[in-house]
Enzyme design. Structure first.
Site, PDB file in Angstrom:
ATOM      1  N   TYR A   7       0.576  -0.974  -0.226  1.00  0.00           N
ATOM      2  CA  TYR A   7       0.090   0.332  -0.013  1.00  0.00           C
ATOM      3  C   TYR A   7       0.619   1.330  -0.174  1.00  0.00           C
ATOM      4  CZ  TYR A   7       0.815   0.498   4.601  1.00  0.00           C
ATOM      5  OH  TYR A   7       1.641   1.212   5.998  1.00  0.00           O
ATOM      6  N   SER A  61       3.913   3.556  11.153  1.00  0.00           N
ATOM      7  CA  SER A  61       3.842   2.336  10.195  1.00  0.00           C
ATOM      8  C   SER A  61       2.492   1.414  10.339  1.00  0.00           C
ATOM      9  CB  SER A  61       4.705   1.029  10.935  1.00  0.00           C
ATOM     10  OG  SER A  61       4.182   0.582  12.224  1.00  0.00           O
ATOM     11  N   LYS A  62       1.967   0.731   9.358  1.00  0.00           N
ATOM     12  CA  LYS A  62       0.986  -0.488   8.420  1.00  0.00           C
ATOM     13  C   LYS A  62       0.265  -1.125  10.081  1.00  0.00           C
ATOM     14  CE  LYS A  62      -2.799  -1.633   5.901  1.00  0.00           C
ATOM     15  NZ  LYS A  62      -4.221  -0.592   5.898  1.00  0.00           N
ATOM     16  N   ARG A  63       1.568  -1.885  10.797  1.00  0.00           N
ATOM     17  CA  ARG A  63       1.317  -2.605  11.519  1.00  0.00           C
ATOM     18  C   ARG A  63       0.666  -2.004  12.663  1.00  0.00           C
ATOM     19  NH1 ARG A  63       6.173  -3.885  10.030  1.00  0.00           N
ATOM     20  NH2 ARG A  63       7.817  -2.865  12.327  1.00  0.00           N
TER      21      ARG A  63
END
Length: 494
Positions: free
Chosen positions: A31, A263-265
Site C-alpha cells: 500500500y 507504520s501499517k502494523r
C-alpha cells in the site's frame, strides 16, 4: 571472461542529458503509506519546478515481498493525486524497460564490469539469504575477496553457486553530499562488502537502484533518511564505474509521535485509508507536502497550496532535517478548509455518495448546501443526514434548551400551534415555511428561537442537525413534517 564493451557504450548513448530528471521508484509490496506518498510528491515537485522529467520505475527485485494488485495501487494513487509521470512502464520512454525484473540481464553485466574494474568480486561462501539481503557480512573473514579473478571465473564456469559483492576499500574514508544534511564522511573500515547480485541472479536493491539511476539519467535521488548509511556505498559504486554522482535528497521520517515512526502494523493510515476516512486527495497532498517542508520568503506563513502553488513554491532549501509528526487533527482542519472552499457544484459531486449512504430517499442537491459549512470529513455525512430517511427514537429531554427558553411544556404548546399553521401552507417552500413560523411566533408573542427549537427537534429527532427547522421541514415535505411534529406532540403528552 571478455566483456562486450560495445554494449556499455550503447547503454551510455541512450542516457538523456540536459534536464532535471527524477524518479519515484516504489516496491509493489502492499500500500502507499504517507512517507511513500511524500517521496512521490517531493520527487514530482523537484522535476516540475525545474521543468524537468518525472519517471515512474517499479522496483520489484525482492520477489518474496511482492503483493498482487500493489502495482495497481501505485498507478491509481499517482493518477488520483495528479502526479503525472513522463516515462514509466505504462507510457514507455527512451530508457525502457522501467520495471527492474525486466532489466535483470543489465545488472549482471554491470556487476561483471565492476569486477573487471576491481570494485567487486565473486563470493562462494555459504551465507543465509537474510545476510545476503541485508549485507551483514564480516569482510575480514571472507577468503573470496582476494581470489585471483581467473580462479573465481573458473569456479563460476564450473557451476558453483555465488553472489557478487562490492569490494569496499579497507583504508581511508568516503564523503558524500546530501542536499538536506550537507557533507557526511564515513570511515571505509565501517562499511561492509554488500551483496550486489544474489545467488538467484537478481540484484539487491542497493545495486539495482544505482545502476538504474545512472542509466536513466537521474539527477536527483529522493529517499528516506534511513538510507543515509548506505549512501557512502552508493558513492563508491558510482566512483567505481566512473559515473557522475546525482544530487542526494534524504528526507527525515514521518513519525506517529516523538518516538515512533508511522507504520501499517500499528494501524497508521495509508493514502487509501485516509481517502476511506473521508479526506480529500487535495487536502491530503497539501498536508503531506508540509510534513518536513516549509515555504520560504513571502510565502513563509502560507499553508494552503494547490499543486500548481506547490510547484512554484517548492525548493529543497525548505526541507527540514527534523522528523515530521503526522497530526490527524491538523489534516482534518485542512480538509475542512478544502471542503468550504469548493463551489456548491464541486461539493455536491464529492458529497453525493455519502448523502445517499445515509439517506436513500432524499435529494442530495437539497441537502448538500446544509452540509458544506458543517462537515470536516465526508464520512461524517451519513450520520448527519440519516434522520431524513427515518425519524430516530429520541428522548423528550432534547426539547430542553435554556438559550431558546424551551422545555417540554413550552414545546408542546409550540408544536401544537406549528402543526396548524404548517398544515395550511399552500406552496411548500422555504420562504413560505419561514413566513408562517415567523408570523406564528409574533402572534403568540414568543421569540422565534422558542418556536424553532422544538419544531427542529420534532422534525429531526436530533439535537445537532445540518440546517435549521425551516430547511429541514422543506426537505422532508409537508406531509412528513406534519407527521413528525404530531409524533413529537404524542411523546410530550405521553
Amino acid at each position: 571472461m571478455e566483456l562486450d564493451m560495445k554494449y556499455f557504450e550503447e547503454m551510455e548513448a541512450k542516457i538523456p542529458h540536459g534536464k532535471v530528471r527524477t524518479r519515484f521508484a516504489p516496491s509493489p509490496t502492499g500500500y502507499m503509506h504517507v512517507g511513500n506518498l511524500r517521496t512521490a510528491l517531493y520527487t514530482w515537485l523537484i522535476a516540475r519546478h525545474a521543468g524537468g522529467t518525472f519517471i515512474l520505475r517499479i522496483e520489484d527485485t525482492d520477489q518474496g515481498r511482492l503483493v498482487e494488485g500493489a502495482t495497481d495501487v501505485i498507478y491509481r494513487t499517482l493518477t488520483e493525486c495528479k502526479l503525472d509521470h513522463d516515462e514509466g512502464p505504462d507510457v514507455g520512454g527512451p530508457v525502457a524497460p522501467y520495471i527492474q525484473s525486466e532489466r535483470r540481464d543489465t545488472y549482471g553485466k554491470y556487476a561483471k564490469l565492476l569486477i573487471q574494474k576491481g570494485h567487486a568480486y565473486y563470493c562462494f561462501c555459504e551465507k543465509t539469504e537474510s545476510e545476503e539481503d541485508s549485507g551483514e557480512f564480516n569482510r575480514a573473514a571472507d577468503p573470496c575477496r582476494d581470489l585471483p579473478l581467473e580462479q573465481a571465473e573458473a569456479r563460476v564456469a564450473a557451476g558453483e553457486p555465488y553472489v557478487i559483492r562490492q569490494k569496499i576499500p579497507q583504508e581511508g574514508s568516503t564523503t558524500f553530499h546530501d542536499a538536506i544534511f550537507g557533507d557526511i564522511t564515513v570511515e571505509n573500515k565501517t562499511l561492509d562488502d554488500q551483496v550486489l547480485i544474489k545467488r538467484d541472479g537478481m540484484p539487491t536493491y542497493n545495486f539495482a537502484n544505482v545502476v538504474d539511476d545512472h542509466l536513466m539519467g537521474i539527477t536527483h535521488v529522493v529517499r528516506g533518511s534511513e538510507y543515509l548509511s548506505s549512501a557512502p556505498k552508493y558513492n563508491l559504486l558510482y566512483q567505481g564505474f566512473g559515473w557522475e554522482i546525482p544530487t542526494y535528497v534524504h528526507c527525515s521520517p514521518v513519525m506517529r509521535d516523538a518516538q515512533n515512526k508511522m507504520s501499517k502494523r500499528h494501524g497508521d493510515p495509508s493514502y487509501e485509508d485516509l481517502k476511506a476516512q473521508g479526506y480529500l486527495t487535495e487536502a491530503i497532498l497539501n498536508y503531506v507536502a508540509l510534513l518536513g517542508w516549509s515555504p520560504r520568503g513571502e510565502l513563509a506563513e502560507q499553508e494552503i497550496f494547490d499543486l500548481k502553488g506547490l510547484v512554484d513554491a517548492f525548493d529543497l532549501g525548505g526541507v527540514s532535517k527534523s522528523p515530521a509528526i503526522f497530526d490527524i487533527d491538523k489534516l482534518t482542519h485542512f480538509n475542512a478548509l478544502y471542503l468550504r472552499a469548493m463551489t456548491p457544484e464541486q461539493f455536491l459531486a464529492v458529497a453525493e455518495p455519502y448523502i445517499k449512504q445515509g439517506c436513500k430517499n432524499c435529494d442530495p442537491a437539497l441537502i448538500a448546501p446544509l452540509l458544506q459549512a458543517r462537515c470536516e470529513k465526508l464520512t461524517e455525512i451519513p450520520e448527519k443526514v440519516d434522520f431524513f430517511d427515518q425519524l430516530p427514537d429520541y428522548d423528550i429531554g432534547l426539547f430542553n434548551n435554556k438559550k431558546s427558553k424551551c422545555n417540554p411544556d413550552v414545546a408542546q404548546e409550540m408544536l401544537s400551534a406549528a402543526v396548524t399553521v404548517l398544515g395550511a401552507v399552500h406552496t411548500w417552500n422555504e420562504w413560505n415555511i419561514k413566513e408562517v413560523l415567523s408570523g406564528l411566533a409574533e402572534g403568540i408573542d414568543v421569540k422565534l428561537a422558542t418556536l424553532m427549537w422544538p419544531v427542529r427537534i420534532a422534525a429531526a429527532g436530533k439535537a445537532v442537525t445540518p440546517g435549521g427547522a425551516v430547511e429541514i421541514c422543506h426537505i422532508l415535505g409537508q406531509e412528513e413534517t406534519i407527521r413528525r411534529l404530531k409524533i413529537g406532540l404524542e411523546k410530550l403528552k405521553g
